[in-house]
Design an enzyme around this catalytic site. Sequence first.
Site, PDB file in Angstrom:
ATOM      1  N   GLU A 280       0.834  -1.213   0.000  1.00 28.78           N
ATOM      2  CA  GLU A 280       0.000   0.000   0.000  1.00 28.78           C
ATOM      3  C   GLU A 280       0.867   1.262   0.000  1.00 28.78           C
ATOM      4  O   GLU A 280       0.550   2.239  -0.666  1.00 28.78           O
ATOM      5  CB  GLU A 280      -0.947   0.008   1.207  1.00 28.78           C
ATOM      6  CG  GLU A 280      -2.002  -1.101   1.187  1.00 28.78           C
ATOM      7  CD  GLU A 280      -2.911  -1.026  -0.026  1.00 28.78           C
ATOM      8  OE1 GLU A 280      -3.257   0.094  -0.443  1.00 28.78           O
ATOM      9  OE2 GLU A 280      -3.272  -2.094  -0.567  1.00 28.78           O
ATOM     10  N   ASP A 361       3.886  -3.980  -5.784  1.00 30.34           N
ATOM     11  CA  ASP A 361       4.460  -5.266  -5.348  1.00 30.34           C
ATOM     12  C   ASP A 361       5.989  -5.192  -5.338  1.00 30.34           C
ATOM     13  O   ASP A 361       6.638  -5.664  -4.404  1.00 30.34           O
ATOM     14  CB  ASP A 361       4.035  -6.402  -6.289  1.00 30.34           C
ATOM     15  CG  ASP A 361       2.632  -6.913  -5.983  1.00 30.34           C
ATOM     16  OD1 ASP A 361       2.049  -6.465  -4.971  1.00 30.34           O
ATOM     17  OD2 ASP A 361       2.123  -7.757  -6.749  1.00 30.34           O
TER      18      ASP A 361
HETATM   19 ZN   LIG Z   1      -2.515  -2.480  -4.645  1.00 27.43          ZN
END
Ligand SMILES: [Zn+2]
Length: 417
Positions: A280, A361
């Site tokens: 996030e 990621d």
């Molecule tokens: Zn995401």
Amino acid sequence: MNSVQFSALFISALLLTTVAQMWLARRHLAHIQAHRAKVPSDFREQIDLSAHQKAADYTSDKTRLTMLSTPFNALLLFVFTLGGGVQWIADLWLTTFTNSLIQGLAVILTVLLLSSLLEMPFNLYRTFVIEARYGFNKMTLAMYLADSAKSLLLGALFGLPLLFGVLWLMERMGANWWLYVWGVWVTFNLLLLFIYPSFIAPLFNKFTPLQDETLKMRIKALLQKCGFTAQGLFVMDGSKRTSHGNAYFTGFGKTKRIVFFDTLLERLVPTEIEAVLAHELGHFKRHHVLKRIVSTFALSLGFLWLLAQLMEANWFYAGLGVTTPSTALALLLFFMILPVFSFLLHPLMSYYSRKHEFEADAYAAQQTNAHNLASALVKMYQDNAATLTPDPLYSTFYDSHPPALMRIARLQTLQRA
Ligand SMILES: [Zn+2]
């Protein structure tokens, strides 16, 4: 262009998007069913067959419901426009109110209320039949109705003055009204972003500061490492409504908050929670949030300009079954038919969203550990009964997140690197 040509264009686009949506849904369904018998080999160790089949059945049920609601919504749009529905409602209010602004407001609200009432059976079925069948729904009917009432009240509180202001500007500001309306729209949305975490979200959920001291220490260390300041770490009672888990940020600037669903904290171990949070954070660090806000505002400026051009043309109204052109009807018709003409933007928007997910990621892998994020994702796929085998074309069109197989594979290469 004349009105007959525009009607033909509209009907063609409506048919085309409906057929395309149905075709994609069928492909998706067939693909999932074809892969139902076996867990994909990459996941065989973490996900058992029963969980895989639950995901396949859950996704299939949701897709079948979409295959009912898609033609229904297309029919509804046809009835409202060329079927004369909007004109009929407009005539009704024409004799009731003399003020054109009030008339316009009444027509728009009637159409909005009618559409949401007609779509309600689908929502009820989704929540109380499908979600309940797989053990996700925790809502009672009373809660559902209370939520709907609260949303309606909030909509009236914020939406009515906004709509009134927009219609007023459209009528009074001359040819450049769309610039003024855009300014109001941007201000309104920024205001909403500011007040959402502290005033609106608490109306629906309870937010308590995160208690777990060791987890708090870990998170604070991660935030410091990433150079990120947030006003607080909160746990939300998401389990009140659903057993789906999630984590998110709200607000911006100094009012940023990190919110964890209670269901997520229960399921993941601290290293996994840390990895999810780092993902996030990656969205913030790579400016995805800002990019999204800016592109939405740019797009709405384009749409408003387009509306300003269309509302001057008689064929626009007549082509959509309206014989009494007005500001409010132009606004209403435009936003009703917009999804039909912007359908092809879906794959483009999904592409950017998936690109951002990969970037987040990669950021998480860099700051924490790719392996922890992968194991957290597998748990989340399983708990949310998200299918591991979506139809590739369906996924290209709609998925905001990369398919599980691709995402985990990418994380594995990051881990090795
Ligand atoms: Zn995401």
